[in-house]
Design an enzyme around this catalytic site. Structure first.
Site, mmCIF file in Angstrom:
data_model
loop_
_atom_site.group_PDB
_atom_site.id
_atom_site.type_symbol
_atom_site.label_atom_id
_atom_site.label_comp_id
_atom_site.label_asym_id
_atom_site.label_seq_id
_atom_site.Cartn_x
_atom_site.Cartn_y
_atom_site.Cartn_z
ATOM 1 C CE LYS A 124 -4.463 1.194 0.262
ATOM 2 N NZ LYS A 124 -5.494 0.303 -0.220
ATOM 3 C CG ASP A 164 -7.314 3.308 -0.734
ATOM 4 O OD1 ASP A 164 -7.952 2.159 -0.723
ATOM 5 O OD2 ASP A 164 -7.392 4.055 0.366
HETATM 6 P P1 NDP Z 1 -12.985 7.450 -2.884
HETATM 7 O O1 NDP Z 1 -11.940 8.631 -2.670
HETATM 8 O O2 NDP Z 1 -13.415 7.247 -4.149
HETATM 9 O O3 NDP Z 1 -14.113 7.866 -1.994
HETATM 10 C C1 NDP Z 1 -14.042 7.836 -0.486
HETATM 11 C C2 NDP Z 1 -15.101 8.201 0.295
HETATM 12 O O4 NDP Z 1 -14.846 8.538 1.617
HETATM 13 C C3 NDP Z 1 -15.444 9.793 -0.041
HETATM 14 O O5 NDP Z 1 -16.636 10.163 0.057
HETATM 15 C C4 NDP Z 1 -14.493 10.559 0.999
HETATM 16 O O6 NDP Z 1 -14.695 11.791 1.194
HETATM 17 C C5 NDP Z 1 -14.866 9.608 2.209
HETATM 18 N N1 NDP Z 1 -13.897 9.851 3.250
HETATM 19 C C6 NDP Z 1 -12.776 9.535 3.237
HETATM 20 N N2 NDP Z 1 -12.291 9.579 4.565
HETATM 21 C C7 NDP Z 1 -13.057 10.036 5.217
HETATM 22 C C8 NDP Z 1 -13.352 10.383 6.750
HETATM 23 N N3 NDP Z 1 -12.231 10.682 7.386
HETATM 24 N N4 NDP Z 1 -14.635 10.660 7.138
HETATM 25 C C9 NDP Z 1 -15.687 10.624 6.268
HETATM 26 N N5 NDP Z 1 -15.602 10.499 5.150
HETATM 27 C C10 NDP Z 1 -14.368 10.060 4.380
HETATM 28 O O7 NDP Z 1 -12.306 6.116 -2.448
HETATM 29 P P2 NDP Z 1 -12.785 4.858 -2.532
HETATM 30 O O8 NDP Z 1 -14.304 4.817 -2.773
HETATM 31 O O9 NDP Z 1 -11.862 4.208 -3.343
HETATM 32 O O10 NDP Z 1 -12.427 4.155 -1.078
HETATM 33 C C11 NDP Z 1 -13.428 4.002 0.064
HETATM 34 C C12 NDP Z 1 -13.013 2.914 0.897
HETATM 35 O O11 NDP Z 1 -12.928 1.680 0.201
HETATM 36 C C13 NDP Z 1 -11.640 3.099 1.451
HETATM 37 O O12 NDP Z 1 -11.704 2.517 2.852
HETATM 38 C C14 NDP Z 1 -10.773 2.379 0.544
HETATM 39 O O13 NDP Z 1 -9.451 1.738 1.268
HETATM 40 C C15 NDP Z 1 -11.681 1.234 0.394
HETATM 41 N N6 NDP Z 1 -11.336 0.310 -0.910
HETATM 42 C C16 NDP Z 1 -11.190 1.095 -2.151
HETATM 43 C C17 NDP Z 1 -10.934 0.091 -3.204
HETATM 44 C C18 NDP Z 1 -10.862 0.700 -4.470
HETATM 45 O O14 NDP Z 1 -10.588 -0.219 -5.489
HETATM 46 N N7 NDP Z 1 -11.085 1.797 -4.632
HETATM 47 C C19 NDP Z 1 -10.718 -1.337 -3.149
HETATM 48 C C20 NDP Z 1 -11.047 -1.610 -1.501
HETATM 49 C C21 NDP Z 1 -11.296 -1.082 -0.661
HETATM 50 P P3 NDP Z 1 -13.382 12.772 1.304
HETATM 51 O O15 NDP Z 1 -12.383 12.184 0.403
HETATM 52 O O16 NDP Z 1 -13.957 14.006 0.907
HETATM 53 O O17 NDP Z 1 -12.902 12.632 2.686
HETATM 54 O O1 2IT Z 2 -7.732 -1.678 -0.763
HETATM 55 C C1 2IT Z 2 -7.862 -2.260 -1.866
HETATM 56 O O2 2IT Z 2 -8.018 -3.346 -2.021
HETATM 57 C C2 2IT Z 2 -7.667 -1.142 -3.027
HETATM 58 N N1 2IT Z 2 -7.690 0.134 -2.920
HETATM 59 C C3 2IT Z 2 -7.454 -1.779 -4.498
HETATM 60 C C4 2IT Z 2 -6.063 -2.316 -4.609
HETATM 61 C C5 2IT Z 2 -5.771 -2.639 -6.070
HETATM 62 O O3 2IT Z 2 -4.492 -2.872 -6.133
HETATM 63 O O4 2IT Z 2 -6.564 -2.705 -6.835
#
Ligand code: NDP
Ligand code: 2IT
Length: 444
Positions: A124, A164
């Protein structure tokens, strides 16, 4: 030696890293019996080795803002474990990013990637860069500077970053452009790329689709399905966006979204015609969900979390520790039957305890959000083959992988009363594969 002895040592070596210790504690508790009953694991000190990253890279990221002022951020890449394949995991750009958060995410990624059945190690990275209010050119300059250092540490067969929080298709594009310029080669060194230049169909939707496929499998174990269910979702980013689409496809209704500013409640559901507005909100770099409330004239609850609304299924898709014991109590009281994590570690340990005690179906992110990295793995395969698979081909593989992860959780997590402890199941299944690979490869 007990779990407590082990954790005391880990805590002493990793001070001021609460998120990392939280993630380690959960895994160690789950695998402990398996660990101490296997003399080979004990002798090779597999658990002591697995909690230590293979390599951590910290670097300076200088860039210039639109006013011509020099800015300095910190960049990171934690290369945690390569027993199963190249380090693989996302990059997070968010002001809260620090080593503890990236180590927790890298550690979780090891077991998640193991569960996907694909050959990927865990890693990561990211930066404390805050995209809020930044212009597109500022984001580009930041990404270019970030890659100017990162490129020497990664590679299609070495370490393959992806998105992420705060890193989506746009950022991957700028990062990839810079990598290509520096290395003069077009290879699958990043995933989540654009469709015209090596990306995979379904990758943007994959995490959200996977969470819902996983929830559907969990519901099946009690003779239920998504159809007709009211679903509460947090976040409005990439994961939430994919999950809303798949819930709609399967006949459920999503009634909430949330942001750092609060949550919105849409009684009519986040119907397909409203989904594109989520993309608009994210691309605006404003980082507020209130805009949705204004646009569709639905209630916005400032500084509140969505877990107080009545729902059958809850999908936390925002960030770590966003659902605590009070929220878990509310969900149980309101009749919620399934909590499936889209984010990484969104439920606190106390929340998990409450959900499991009340026999709510509960899945940890390392199982239910693995669809994103799984399709990243499929993107790597397509890049190596120099071929693109169809939407249907990728979606079918994703669906099969989510079913395989569910099967592994049941295999190692089902108790005598048939209730599945998905935490235990995911941790043991994920751990065993990595532990065996580490044994096979000797003391490295
Ligand atoms: P995005 O940046 O697309 O969206 C993240 C969302 O969460 C935004 O709405 C963001 O708002 C909000 N957020 C972030 N930090 C906070 C906080 N401290 N309090 C409240 N809201 C918050 O990210 P993703 O959708 O990609 O990621 C969301 C979650 O999913 C994370 O935990 C990530 O690790 C996990 N994830 C993502 C994957 C991927 O492929 N993208 C795969 C697997 C897991 P803001 O940015 O304005 O704070
Ligand atoms: O938390 C996760 O699994 C991700 N943000 C996706 C990682 C990836 O390599 O696609």
């Amino acid at each position: 030696m007990t779990v407590q002895d082990f954790m005391e040592k880990v805590a002493a070596r990793n001070q001021n890293e609460p998120e990392f210790l939280q993630a380690v504690q959960e895994v160690v508790e789950s695998v402990w019996d398996v660990y101490i009953s296997n003399p080979q694991f004990l002798e090779a000190k597999i658990l002591e080795r697995i909690v230590e990253p293979e390599r951590m890279i910290l670097f300076r990221v200088p860039w210039v803002n639109d006013k011509g002022e020099v800015q300095v951020n910190r960049g990171y890449r934690v290369e945690f474990n390569s027993a199963l394949g190249p380090y693989k995991g996302g990059l997070r750009f968010h002001p809260s990013v620090n080593l503890s958060i990236l180590k927790f995410l890298g550690f979780e990624q090891i077991f998640k990637n193991s569960l996907t059945t694909l050959p990927m190690g865990g890693g990561k990275g990211g930066s404390d860069f805050d995209a809020k209010g930044k212009s597109d050119s500022e984001i580009m300059r930041f990404c270019q500077s970030f890659m100017l250092e990162l490129y020497r540490h990664i590679g299609a067969n070495t370490d393959v970053p992806a998105g992420d929080i705060g890193v989506g298709g746009r950022e991957i594009g700028y990062l990839y452009g810079m990598y290509k310029k520096l290395e003069n080669e077009n290879v699958g060194v990043l995933t989540g790329k654009g469709l015209n230049w090596g990306g995979s169909l379904i990758r943007p939707e994959a995490t959200g689709f996977g969470v819902v496929y996983f929830a559907e499998e969990m519901l099946k174990t009690i003779g239920e399905s998504i159809e007709g269910k009211r679903v509460a979702i947090s976040g409005f980013g990439n994961v939430a966006w994919g999950a809303v689409q798949k819930i709609n496809d399967l006949g459920g209704k999503v009634v909430t979204l949330s942001g750092p500013d609060g949550y919105i409640y849409d009684e009519d559901g986040i119907t397909d015609d409203k989904i594109d507005y989520m993309l608009y909100m994210r691309a605006s770099n404003r980082d507020v969900v209130q805009d949705y409330g204004d646009e569709y004239n639905v209630p916005f609850h400032p500084d509140k979390r969505p877990w107080e609304v009545k729902c059958d299924v809850a999908l936390p898709c925002a960030t770590q520790n966003e659902l605590d014991e009070v929220d878990a109590d509310n969900l149980v009281r309101n009749g919620c039957i399934c909590v499936s994590e889209g984010a990484n570690m969104p439920c606190t340990p106390k929340a998990i305890e409450i959900l499991q005690k009340n026999k709510v179906l509960y899945s940890p992110g390392k199982a239910s959000n693995a669809g994103g990295v799984a399709v990243s793995g499929l993107e790597m395969s397509q890049n190596s083959l120099r071929l693109n698979w169809t939407r249907e081909q990728v979606d079918e593989r994703l669906h099969d992988i989510m079913k395989a992860i569910h099967y592994q959780c049941v295999q190692y997590g089902q108790g005598d009363d048939k209730y599945v402890d998905y935490v235990r199941g995911a941790n043991i299944a994920g751990f065993l594969k990595v532990a065996q690979a580490m044994l096979d490869q000797g003391l490295i």
